[in-house]
Design a protein around this motif. Sequence first.
Motif, PDB file in Angstrom:
ATOM      1  N   THR A  65       0.829  -1.205   0.000  1.00  0.00           N
ATOM      2  CA  THR A  65       0.000   0.000   0.000  1.00  0.00           C
ATOM      3  C   THR A  65       0.864   1.256   0.000  1.00  0.00           C
ATOM      4  OG1 THR A  65      -1.748  -1.171   1.215  1.00  0.00           O
ATOM      5  CG2 THR A  65      -1.805   1.231   1.245  1.00  0.00           C
ATOM      6  N   ALA A  66       1.901   1.261   0.828  1.00  0.00           N
ATOM      7  CA  ALA A  66       2.783   2.424   0.911  1.00  0.00           C
ATOM      8  C   ALA A  66       3.507   2.669  -0.412  1.00  0.00           C
ATOM      9  CB  ALA A  66       3.791   2.234   2.043  1.00  0.00           C
ATOM     10  N   LEU A  67       3.937   1.585  -1.056  1.00  0.00           N
ATOM     11  CA  LEU A  67       4.656   1.733  -2.327  1.00  0.00           C
ATOM     12  C   LEU A  67       3.748   2.270  -3.426  1.00  0.00           C
ATOM     13  CD1 LEU A  67       6.837  -1.522  -2.330  1.00  0.00           C
ATOM     14  CD2 LEU A  67       7.585   0.823  -1.912  1.00  0.00           C
ATOM     15  N   VAL A  68       2.512   1.752  -3.474  1.00  0.00           N
ATOM     16  CA  VAL A  68       1.574   2.233  -4.490  1.00  0.00           C
ATOM     17  C   VAL A  68       1.228   3.695  -4.236  1.00  0.00           C
ATOM     18  CG1 VAL A  68      -0.774   1.988  -5.382  1.00  0.00           C
ATOM     19  CG2 VAL A  68       0.623  -0.030  -5.000  1.00  0.00           C
ATOM     20  N   THR A  69       1.026   4.052  -2.976  1.00  0.00           N
ATOM     21  CA  THR A  69       0.709   5.439  -2.634  1.00  0.00           C
ATOM     22  C   THR A  69       1.863   6.362  -2.998  1.00  0.00           C
ATOM     23  OG1 THR A  69      -0.687   4.687  -0.802  1.00  0.00           O
ATOM     24  CG2 THR A  69       0.023   6.978  -0.761  1.00  0.00           C
ATOM     25  N   ALA A  70       3.087   5.843  -2.882  1.00  0.00           N
ATOM     26  CA  ALA A  70       4.267   6.642  -3.235  1.00  0.00           C
ATOM     27  C   ALA A  70       4.470   6.750  -4.739  1.00  0.00           C
ATOM     28  CB  ALA A  70       5.513   6.044  -2.589  1.00  0.00           C
ATOM     29  N   GLY A  71       3.696   5.999  -5.517  1.00  0.00           N
ATOM     30  CA  GLY A  71       3.785   6.100  -6.963  1.00  0.00           C
ATOM     31  C   GLY A  71       4.565   4.992  -7.637  1.00  0.00           C
ATOM     32  N   PRO A  79     -13.617  13.394  -4.728  1.00  0.00           N
ATOM     33  CA  PRO A  79     -13.112  14.467  -3.848  1.00  0.00           C
ATOM     34  C   PRO A  79     -11.873  14.055  -3.063  1.00  0.00           C
ATOM     35  CG  PRO A  79     -15.116  13.496  -2.943  1.00  0.00           C
ATOM     36  CD  PRO A  79     -14.959  12.948  -4.334  1.00  0.00           C
ATOM     37  N   LEU A  80     -11.631  12.755  -2.957  1.00  0.00           N
ATOM     38  CA  LEU A  80     -10.438  12.276  -2.270  1.00  0.00           C
ATOM     39  C   LEU A  80      -9.239  12.305  -3.211  1.00  0.00           C
ATOM     40  CD1 LEU A  80     -11.666   9.140  -0.252  1.00  0.00           C
ATOM     41  CD2 LEU A  80     -11.006  11.378   0.656  1.00  0.00           C
ATOM     42  N   PRO A  81      -8.069  12.705  -2.743  1.00  0.00           N
ATOM     43  CA  PRO A  81      -6.858  12.628  -3.577  1.00  0.00           C
ATOM     44  C   PRO A  81      -6.549  11.182  -3.957  1.00  0.00           C
ATOM     45  CG  PRO A  81      -6.487  13.961  -1.608  1.00  0.00           C
ATOM     46  CD  PRO A  81      -7.802  13.285  -1.416  1.00  0.00           C
ATOM     47  N   VAL A  82      -5.790  11.010  -5.021  1.00  0.00           N
ATOM     48  CA  VAL A  82      -5.440   9.669  -5.477  1.00  0.00           C
ATOM     49  C   VAL A  82      -4.718   8.893  -4.383  1.00  0.00           C
ATOM     50  CG1 VAL A  82      -4.045   8.364  -7.128  1.00  0.00           C
ATOM     51  CG2 VAL A  82      -5.382  10.323  -7.904  1.00  0.00           C
ATOM     52  N   ALA A  83      -3.804   9.564  -3.674  1.00  0.00           N
ATOM     53  CA  ALA A  83      -3.061   8.893  -2.610  1.00  0.00           C
ATOM     54  C   ALA A  83      -4.004   8.384  -1.521  1.00  0.00           C
ATOM     55  CB  ALA A  83      -2.025   9.844  -2.010  1.00  0.00           C
ATOM     56  N   ALA A  84      -5.024   9.164  -1.193  1.00  0.00           N
ATOM     57  CA  ALA A  84      -5.985   8.741  -0.170  1.00  0.00           C
ATOM     58  C   ALA A  84      -6.811   7.550  -0.661  1.00  0.00           C
ATOM     59  CB  ALA A  84      -6.901   9.905   0.203  1.00  0.00           C
ATOM     60  N   GLN A  85      -7.181   7.561  -1.930  1.00  0.00           N
ATOM     61  CA  GLN A  85      -7.956   6.444  -2.479  1.00  0.00           C
ATOM     62  C   GLN A  85      -7.151   5.147  -2.442  1.00  0.00           C
ATOM     63  OE1 GLN A  85     -10.234   7.273  -6.190  1.00  0.00           O
ATOM     64  NE2 GLN A  85      -9.483   9.373  -5.989  1.00  0.00           N
ATOM     65  N   THR A  86      -5.904   5.208  -2.882  1.00  0.00           N
ATOM     66  CA  THR A  86      -5.085   3.995  -2.880  1.00  0.00           C
ATOM     67  C   THR A  86      -4.820   3.510  -1.459  1.00  0.00           C
ATOM     68  OG1 THR A  86      -3.073   5.358  -2.981  1.00  0.00           O
ATOM     69  CG2 THR A  86      -3.962   4.549  -5.068  1.00  0.00           C
ATOM     70  N   THR A  87      -4.693   4.451  -0.522  1.00  0.00           N
ATOM     71  CA  THR A  87      -4.483   4.059   0.874  1.00  0.00           C
ATOM     72  C   THR A  87      -5.704   3.334   1.425  1.00  0.00           C
ATOM     73  OG1 THR A  87      -2.978   5.923   1.264  1.00  0.00           O
ATOM     74  CG2 THR A  87      -3.997   4.900   3.195  1.00  0.00           C
ATOM     75  N   VAL A  88      -6.898   3.867   1.155  1.00  0.00           N
ATOM     76  CA  VAL A  88      -8.130   3.236   1.641  1.00  0.00           C
ATOM     77  C   VAL A  88      -8.282   1.846   1.036  1.00  0.00           C
ATOM     78  CG1 VAL A  88     -10.644   3.346   1.591  1.00  0.00           C
ATOM     79  CG2 VAL A  88      -9.319   5.397   2.113  1.00  0.00           C
ATOM     80  N   GLY A 114      -5.905  -0.096  -0.231  1.00  0.00           N
ATOM     81  CA  GLY A 114      -4.847  -0.975   0.262  1.00  0.00           C
ATOM     82  C   GLY A 114      -5.119  -1.464   1.670  1.00  0.00           C
ATOM     83  N   LEU A 115      -5.570  -0.569   2.527  1.00  0.00           N
ATOM     84  CA  LEU A 115      -5.846  -0.968   3.911  1.00  0.00           C
ATOM     85  C   LEU A 115      -7.079  -1.865   3.997  1.00  0.00           C
ATOM     86  CD1 LEU A 115      -5.044   2.312   5.890  1.00  0.00           C
ATOM     87  CD2 LEU A 115      -3.623   0.282   5.545  1.00  0.00           C
ATOM     88  N   SER A 116      -8.018  -1.704   3.055  1.00  0.00           N
ATOM     89  CA  SER A 116      -9.160  -2.628   3.034  1.00  0.00           C
ATOM     90  C   SER A 116      -8.691  -4.038   2.705  1.00  0.00           C
ATOM     91  CB  SER A 116     -10.205  -2.153   2.018  1.00  0.00           C
ATOM     92  OG  SER A 116      -9.744  -2.294   0.684  1.00  0.00           O
ATOM     93  N   HIS A 117      -7.698  -4.144   1.813  1.00  0.00           N
ATOM     94  CA  HIS A 117      -7.130  -5.460   1.501  1.00  0.00           C
ATOM     95  C   HIS A 117      -6.416  -6.034   2.717  1.00  0.00           C
ATOM     96  CE1 HIS A 117      -5.329  -8.667  -0.869  1.00  0.00           C
ATOM     97  NE2 HIS A 117      -4.156  -8.346  -0.367  1.00  0.00           N
ATOM     98  N   VAL A 118      -5.695  -5.190   3.445  1.00  0.00           N
ATOM     99  CA  VAL A 118      -5.004  -5.648   4.647  1.00  0.00           C
ATOM    100  C   VAL A 118      -6.012  -6.167   5.671  1.00  0.00           C
ATOM    101  CG1 VAL A 118      -3.571  -4.935   6.598  1.00  0.00           C
ATOM    102  CG2 VAL A 118      -3.039  -4.102   4.302  1.00  0.00           C
ATOM    103  N   LEU A 119      -7.113  -5.450   5.854  1.00  0.00           N
ATOM    104  CA  LEU A 119      -8.133  -5.880   6.812  1.00  0.00           C
ATOM    105  C   LEU A 119      -8.725  -7.230   6.410  1.00  0.00           C
ATOM    106  CD1 LEU A 119      -9.961  -5.387   9.237  1.00  0.00           C
ATOM    107  CD2 LEU A 119     -11.487  -4.071   7.734  1.00  0.00           C
ATOM    108  N   ILE A 120      -8.978  -7.407   5.125  1.00  0.00           N
ATOM    109  CA  ILE A 120      -9.507  -8.692   4.648  1.00  0.00           C
ATOM    110  C   ILE A 120      -8.494  -9.803   4.912  1.00  0.00           C
ATOM    111  CG2 ILE A 120     -10.143  -9.973   2.550  1.00  0.00           C
ATOM    112  CD1 ILE A 120     -11.360  -7.361   1.496  1.00  0.00           C
ATOM    113  N   CYS A 121      -7.214  -9.517   4.694  1.00  0.00           N
ATOM    114  CA  CYS A 121      -6.169 -10.516   4.941  1.00  0.00           C
ATOM    115  C   CYS A 121      -6.103 -10.883   6.422  1.00  0.00           C
ATOM    116  CB  CYS A 121      -4.807  -9.980   4.484  1.00  0.00           C
ATOM    117  SG  CYS A 121      -4.611  -9.890   2.696  1.00  0.00           S
ATOM    118  N   VAL A 122      -6.222  -9.886   7.305  1.00  0.00           N
ATOM    119  CA  VAL A 122      -6.186 -10.155   8.735  1.00  0.00           C
ATOM    120  C   VAL A 122      -7.309 -11.108   9.119  1.00  0.00           C
ATOM    121  CG1 VAL A 122      -6.519  -9.131  11.016  1.00  0.00           C
ATOM    122  CG2 VAL A 122      -5.051  -7.992   9.357  1.00  0.00           C
ATOM    123  N   LEU A 123      -8.515 -10.839   8.633  1.00  0.00           N
ATOM    124  CA  LEU A 123      -9.677 -11.651   8.995  1.00  0.00           C
ATOM    125  C   LEU A 123      -9.591 -13.057   8.409  1.00  0.00           C
ATOM    126  CD1 LEU A 123     -12.504  -8.968   8.526  1.00  0.00           C
ATOM    127  CD2 LEU A 123     -11.452  -9.741  10.670  1.00  0.00           C
TER     128      LEU A 123
END
Length: 231
Positions: free
Chosen positions: A52-58, A163-172, A174-183
């Motif tokens: 997620t961090a790498l994608v957000t960084a471009g 209305p959300l920046p691209v970085a915010a969209q990719t973060t949301v 990416g973290l949704s994928h992380v949450l699914i992986c945790v569960l």
Amino acid sequence: MDFSPFLGFAGISLALVMTPGADWAYTIAAGLRRSSPVPSVAGLCTGYVLHTALVTAGLGVLLAARPDLVSWLSIAGAFYLAWLGLSTLRSWRSARIESTGPASSGDLPTLDQTAGTLPSTPTAERPRRGREFLVGLGTSGINPKGVLLFAAVMPQFVTLSSPLPVAAQTTVMGLSHVLICVLVYGAVAFAARRLLRSRPGLARTVTLGSGLLMLLISVALLVEQGGHLLV
């Protein structure tokens, strides 16, 4: 705000996570160890935080534009997966989970009937937990399925008019994928641990299958990605 892109990505993420593969094989193998599977699952999920961090960084855009980099990364992941598979196969004959007593007795050393030695103390367990975390981190960090999800699939759900920046969209996303992986992976690890606790024969069979699955996936990746590089 339109939430459909986030829901669409989450649906694809859930479908990929629910599909048995390298992550499942590693998670099941972690669940069958005598130690807790939490460090392994935590490392696995942390790998996707790094994605997620790498994608957000471009860097995801760079990977999407350079398929050869994805191929080389997949080949590295294949060799790493092969090492994990061989490590799992080496221990399949002794794979079993010992029954645990009350919480108060969990801190006392008991004789490990499989290895014939005393297990490590809690202090000695810390380096092992750290290694298990790092192995899980490496498993997801160079998992080609994860790389393709973040580098190729995620950009299709990014909306420039949002209305959300691209970085915010990719973060949301990416973290949704992380949450699914945790569960999902947490449930898989603890289900394997609970269901196979009193079945050492089945535990050995599942461990053998997990190791073989890792090896088969690694071979398939080498053939597929090696063919792409040779074309």
